[in-house]
Scaffold this motif. Structure first.
Motif, mmCIF file in Angstrom:
data_model
loop_
_atom_site.group_PDB
_atom_site.id
_atom_site.type_symbol
_atom_site.label_atom_id
_atom_site.label_comp_id
_atom_site.label_asym_id
_atom_site.label_seq_id
_atom_site.Cartn_x
_atom_site.Cartn_y
_atom_site.Cartn_z
ATOM 1 N N LEU A 1 0.996 -1.123 -0.046
ATOM 2 C CA LEU A 1 0.131 -0.006 -0.075
ATOM 3 C C LEU A 1 0.940 1.081 -0.082
ATOM 4 C CD1 LEU A 1 -2.696 -1.199 2.594
ATOM 5 C CD2 LEU A 1 -2.971 -1.070 0.266
ATOM 6 N N VAL A 2 0.281 2.365 -0.608
ATOM 7 C CA VAL A 2 1.081 3.395 -0.691
ATOM 8 C C VAL A 2 0.653 4.415 0.552
ATOM 9 C CG1 VAL A 2 1.504 5.720 -1.624
ATOM 10 C CG2 VAL A 2 1.361 3.592 -3.022
ATOM 11 N N VAL A 3 1.559 4.630 1.661
ATOM 12 C CA VAL A 3 1.484 5.594 2.629
ATOM 13 C C VAL A 3 1.371 7.133 2.228
ATOM 14 C CG1 VAL A 3 2.099 6.359 5.178
ATOM 15 C CG2 VAL A 3 2.416 4.013 4.113
ATOM 16 N N THR A 4 0.189 7.728 2.275
ATOM 17 C CA THR A 4 0.171 8.900 2.062
ATOM 18 C C THR A 4 0.283 9.984 2.795
ATOM 19 O OG1 THR A 4 -2.343 9.108 2.195
ATOM 20 C CG2 THR A 4 -1.646 8.279 0.010
ATOM 21 N N ARG A 5 0.118 9.413 4.106
ATOM 22 C CA ARG A 5 0.082 10.490 5.137
ATOM 23 C C ARG A 5 0.409 9.662 6.642
ATOM 24 N NH1 ARG A 5 -3.806 15.512 6.526
ATOM 25 N NH2 ARG A 5 -3.074 15.947 8.515
ATOM 26 N N VAL A 6 1.224 10.306 7.320
ATOM 27 C CA VAL A 6 1.703 9.829 8.716
ATOM 28 C C VAL A 6 1.458 10.997 9.717
ATOM 29 C CG1 VAL A 6 3.368 8.669 10.101
ATOM 30 C CG2 VAL A 6 3.075 8.158 7.918
ATOM 31 N N ASP A 7 0.604 10.814 10.578
ATOM 32 C CA ASP A 7 0.479 11.810 11.766
ATOM 33 C C ASP A 7 0.892 11.271 13.225
ATOM 34 O OD1 ASP A 7 -0.852 14.066 10.102
ATOM 35 O OD2 ASP A 7 -2.563 12.984 10.347
ATOM 36 N N ILE A 8 1.684 12.097 13.597
ATOM 37 C CA ILE A 8 2.306 11.511 14.871
ATOM 38 C C ILE A 8 1.934 12.576 15.881
ATOM 39 C CG2 ILE A 8 4.511 11.156 15.915
ATOM 40 C CD1 ILE A 8 5.809 10.256 13.383
ATOM 41 N N THR A 9 1.360 11.784 17.151
ATOM 42 C CA THR A 9 1.206 12.576 18.253
ATOM 43 C C THR A 9 2.158 12.247 19.381
ATOM 44 O OG1 THR A 9 -1.082 12.976 17.753
ATOM 45 C CG2 THR A 9 -0.409 13.225 20.042
ATOM 46 N N VAL A 10 2.975 13.070 20.012
ATOM 47 C CA VAL A 10 3.844 12.436 21.087
ATOM 48 C C VAL A 10 3.228 12.777 22.332
ATOM 49 C CG1 VAL A 10 6.149 13.230 22.018
ATOM 50 C CG2 VAL A 10 6.186 13.149 19.760
ATOM 51 N N THR A 11 3.021 11.572 23.114
ATOM 52 C CA THR A 11 2.261 11.871 24.232
ATOM 53 C C THR A 11 3.040 12.152 25.639
ATOM 54 O OG1 THR A 11 2.324 9.538 24.537
ATOM 55 C CG2 THR A 11 0.328 10.451 23.425
ATOM 56 N N ALA A 12 4.217 11.882 25.417
ATOM 57 C CA ALA A 12 5.161 12.007 26.545
ATOM 58 C C ALA A 12 6.567 11.832 26.354
ATOM 59 C CB ALA A 12 4.908 10.813 27.572
ATOM 60 N N LEU A 13 7.401 12.479 26.959
ATOM 61 C CA LEU A 13 9.040 12.418 27.065
ATOM 62 C C LEU A 13 9.345 11.600 28.219
ATOM 63 C CD1 LEU A 13 10.125 16.185 25.993
ATOM 64 C CD2 LEU A 13 9.874 13.995 24.537
ATOM 65 N N ARG A 14 10.001 10.342 28.191
ATOM 66 C CA ARG A 14 10.344 9.578 29.167
ATOM 67 C C ARG A 14 11.820 9.471 29.387
ATOM 68 N NH1 ARG A 14 6.515 8.300 32.426
ATOM 69 N NH2 ARG A 14 7.128 6.522 32.769
ATOM 70 N N THR A 15 12.242 9.436 30.451
ATOM 71 C CA THR A 15 13.713 9.127 30.719
ATOM 72 C C THR A 15 13.915 7.575 30.822
ATOM 73 O OG1 THR A 15 13.186 9.339 33.220
ATOM 74 C CG2 THR A 15 14.238 11.300 31.897
ATOM 75 N N THR A 16 15.046 7.189 30.600
ATOM 76 C CA THR A 16 15.257 5.636 30.985
ATOM 77 C C THR A 16 15.926 5.516 32.160
ATOM 78 O OG1 THR A 16 17.444 6.211 30.003
ATOM 79 C CG2 THR A 16 15.908 5.444 28.493
ATOM 80 N N VAL A 17 16.293 6.696 33.055
ATOM 81 C CA VAL A 17 16.624 6.354 34.354
ATOM 82 C C VAL A 17 15.743 6.831 35.316
ATOM 83 C CG1 VAL A 17 18.369 7.418 35.861
ATOM 84 C CG2 VAL A 17 19.184 7.176 33.598
ATOM 85 N N ALA A 18 15.391 6.294 36.105
ATOM 86 C CA ALA A 18 14.429 6.672 37.272
ATOM 87 C C ALA A 18 14.672 7.876 37.907
ATOM 88 C CB ALA A 18 14.058 5.569 38.253
ATOM 89 N N GLN A 19 13.569 8.724 38.035
ATOM 90 C CA GLN A 19 13.598 10.055 38.539
ATOM 91 C C GLN A 19 14.016 9.955 40.020
ATOM 92 O OE1 GLN A 19 13.849 13.280 36.995
ATOM 93 N NE2 GLN A 19 13.600 12.273 34.909
ATOM 94 N N ARG A 20 14.936 10.801 40.373
ATOM 95 C CA ARG A 20 15.141 10.835 42.050
ATOM 96 C C ARG A 20 14.292 12.132 42.755
ATOM 97 N NH1 ARG A 20 21.327 9.116 43.202
ATOM 98 N NH2 ARG A 20 21.139 7.924 41.255
ATOM 99 N N ARG A 21 13.756 12.119 43.626
ATOM 100 C CA ARG A 21 13.308 13.272 44.062
ATOM 101 C C ARG A 21 14.421 13.901 44.920
ATOM 102 N NH1 ARG A 21 7.483 13.115 46.410
ATOM 103 N NH2 ARG A 21 7.635 15.191 46.001
ATOM 104 N N ARG A 22 14.435 15.253 45.061
ATOM 105 C CA ARG A 22 15.456 15.940 45.519
ATOM 106 C C ARG A 22 15.218 16.462 46.808
ATOM 107 N NH1 ARG A 22 18.720 21.214 43.130
ATOM 108 N NH2 ARG A 22 20.054 21.380 45.099
ATOM 109 N N VAL A 23 15.846 15.990 48.088
ATOM 110 C CA VAL A 23 15.450 16.400 49.117
ATOM 111 C C VAL A 23 16.398 17.467 49.861
ATOM 112 C CG1 VAL A 23 14.868 15.627 51.679
ATOM 113 C CG2 VAL A 23 14.401 14.074 49.716
ATOM 114 N N GLU A 24 15.961 18.537 50.285
ATOM 115 C CA GLU A 24 16.963 19.491 50.831
ATOM 116 C C GLU A 24 16.522 19.737 52.315
ATOM 117 O OE1 GLU A 24 16.877 22.966 48.594
ATOM 118 O OE2 GLU A 24 16.646 22.135 46.838
#
Length: 124
Positions: free
Chosen positions: A101-124
């Motif tokens: 089939l011929v692909v005539t259009r590809v619409d992309i929605t980016v739902t999130a930016l994810r990190t590969t490293v677990a986020q740590r909460r900073r405690v002060e």
């Protein structure tokens, strides 16, 4: 005896939209920095985006043409612009070579930016 049929005599091949959706979702998993997305209902996320899940794809097949709508997440700090351009080109190429089939259009929605490293909460 061998009989050769012309193309019109062999019939037609119809590829279901659901099959194209699955092929495109699999093709998206072939890309680095692209991951899955959580389901949504009325615009509200039903869970966390998951880089290990497949992207969500909707395909609309009309004759020999297909349009794709894909929802995915991207691994931070990858460039959103470059990653979506690469994804669009890859999806067009893979879907065309797997389905014809011929692909005539590809619409992309980016739902999130994810990190590969677990986020740590900073405690002060």
């Amino acid at each position: 005896m061998t009989t050769t049929l012309t193309a019109p005599d062999r019939g037609t091949l119809t590829i279901a939209e659901q099959a194209v959706q699955r092929l495109a979702a699999h093709a998206a998993r072939e890309l680095d920095d692209v991951g899955g997305t959580a389901g949504r209902f009325l615009g509200v996320s039903l869970g966390a985006e998951d880089l290990d899940r497949s992207a969500r794809v909707t395909a609309h097949v009309t004759g020999s043409e297909v349009t794709l709508d894909i929802r995915l997440s991207i691994t931070y700090p990858a460039s959103v612009t470059r990653t979506t351009e690469r994804a669009r080109e890859h999806l067009e190429r893979r879907v065309e070579e797997l389905t014809g089939l011929v692909v005539t259009r590809v619409d992309i929605t980016v739902t999130a930016l994810r990190t590969t490293v677990a986020q740590r909460r900073r405690v002060e």
